[in-house]
Design an enzyme around this catalytic site. Structure first.
Site, PDB file in Angstrom:
ATOM      1  CG  ASP A 252      31.358  28.276  65.097  1.00 44.94           C
ATOM      2  OD1 ASP A 252      32.181  28.102  64.029  1.00 44.94           O
ATOM      3  OD2 ASP A 252      32.004  28.254  65.537  1.00 44.94           O
ATOM      4  CE  LYS A 386      36.815  20.685  62.467  1.00 47.31           C
ATOM      5  NZ  LYS A 386      37.422  21.987  63.305  1.00 47.31           N
TER       6      LYS A 386
END
Length: 414
Positions: A252, A386
């Site tokens: 990430d 998301k």
């Protein structure tokens, strides 16, 4: 049909006259270009075709990309592979076999989009987002939308949303705000991943992410600058303390130094905030992704370690005690997925302490019924929403920590 009948049928004389008059009023430098643009805008926009293809996402996994054609333009969007589980514990470990299955799912989704989905949307107004989304969902009768795939459906929906925004000649965020009836828009505080662990990095840190939240920034631009400066100072600190090899990047975008202690990671970030001069203006958040290391009803904080001491095998109550200590010792304001995806009892127990924001991820699984239960039982007070757009690089996907309180939608953008 004669020429005159054709002109009258399509009201061309009147439309051309209106376009010419508009060009004269605007004193257009290029009247031909102005008139063609004016008439193009005057024509109603309709979807003419939806075309999908397989692409690879930032991790090299198969994914869906969609071109939504209208009679005026083409709008493109992409999302993670259809049917692929979302987030944390339900995020598949993409080994060769799972990539093969995902590729097959993507191929099936591409065929469905190019066939049934395209046929269902042809002729629709891209500004009518709710009707478009409903038309797509009506094609998939499966409970979790696995027939077409939720993310393939999302790619089509996003492309349609872009088309609607273009037709209104407003930014995408403004179009979305209009769709949900919001007149005022505010950029949320960015939650920037600075250290990776868990299944997203090869170090021994059990939790998945340590994030910084520049809550003291005056605006989004300043928040990003504060985040960037802190991130780069963190790199220097890690380099100085652990060497250059420890500046490798996790899935990430956060650094992945070979640390095993949560407090060690938080101390590094605090040192970076201090060196950047942002003490008191930046808060901390962590994504525990606890389901990844839940064994039975206990949590193995050494699940990635080759040499286990046996001292870090904790009960859920031990985890609550640990989180409480972290909240008291650090400016920690948000903890995501602190317990197993099915441990509603302890998630509720910790949330009711109101020590920080408790974000449900695996606990909710984007399932309306689970979200409703969490609201009713106060099992967590925020969710990770998301959008799952295909990032241009690792860590550039977006998720919104949405508060689970009636009438509130403020949160943090990751």
């Amino acid at each position: 049909m004669s020429v005159q009948e054709y002109l009258e049928k399509h009201l061309l004389p009147r439309k051309i006259e209106e376009a010419v008059n508009a060009a004269v009023r605007a004193k257009a430098d290029d009247p031909v270009l102005f008139i063609s643009t004016h008439m193009r805008r005057a024509a109603p926009t309709v979807i003419t075709r939806v075309c999908a293809r397989q692409i690879l996402d930032s991790r090299g996994a198969p994914a869906v990309e969609v071109d939504l054609h209208t009679n005026k333009a083409v709008h493109r969007a992409s999302a993670a592979g259809p049917g692929a589980p979302e987030g944390g514990a339900v995020d598949a470990v993409r080994d060769a076999e799972k990539r093969r299955l995902l590729a097959r799912a993507v191929a099936d989704a591409v065929l469905l989009i190019n066939g049934k989905v395209s046929e269902a949307l042809v002729g629709m107004d891209p500004q009518q987002q709710a009707q478009i989304d409903q038309a797509i969902m009506d094609l998939d009768k499966a409970h979790h939308k696995t027939e077409i795939g939720a993310n393939a459906m999302l790619a089509v929906s996003i492309a349609a949303c872009k088309a609607g925004s273009a037709e209104k000649e407003v930014p995408l965020y403004k179009h979305i705000a209009d769709l949900v009836g919001k007149s005022a828009t505010t950029l949320p505080v960015p939650a920037i991943t600075v250290i990776n662990g868990g299944t997203h990095a090869g170090n021994s840190l059990p939790i998945q992410e340590i994030m910084i939240l520049p809550v003291g920034a005056k605006n989004f631009e300043e928040a990003m600058q504060m985040g960037s400066e802190t991130y780069n100072h963190l790199k220097d600190i890690i380099w100085e303390k652990y060497g250059s090899d420890s500046c490798n990047i996790g899935d990430d975008g956060g650094f992945a130094p070979n640390i095993s202690s949560i407090t060690e990671g938080l101390d590094l970030v605090i040192a970076a905030i201090d060196r950047a001069g942002f003490n008191g203006r930046i808060k901390l958040a962590i994504d525990v992704a606890a389901t990844d290391f839940c064994v039975g009803k206990k949590y193995d904080l050494e699940f990635k370690s080759a040499k286990k001491s046996g001292q870090n095998f904790k009960t859920a109550d031990d985890m609550i005690e640990m989180y409480s200590h972290l909240c008291s010792e650090y400016p920690l304001v948000s903890i995501e997925q602190p317990f197993d995806k099915d441990d509603w009892e302890h998630s509720k127990k910790f949330t009711t302490l109101e020590l920080c924001q408790v974000v449900g991820d695996d606990l909710l699984m984007s399932d309306p019924e689970r979200i409703k239960r969490a609201v009713n039982e106060y099992t967590c007070d925020a969710l990770a929403l998301k959008s799952r757009l295909i990032p241009h690089r690792k860590g550039s996907g977006i998720r919104h920590f949405l508060k689970l309180e009636q009438g509130k939608s403020s949160g943090h953008c990751h």
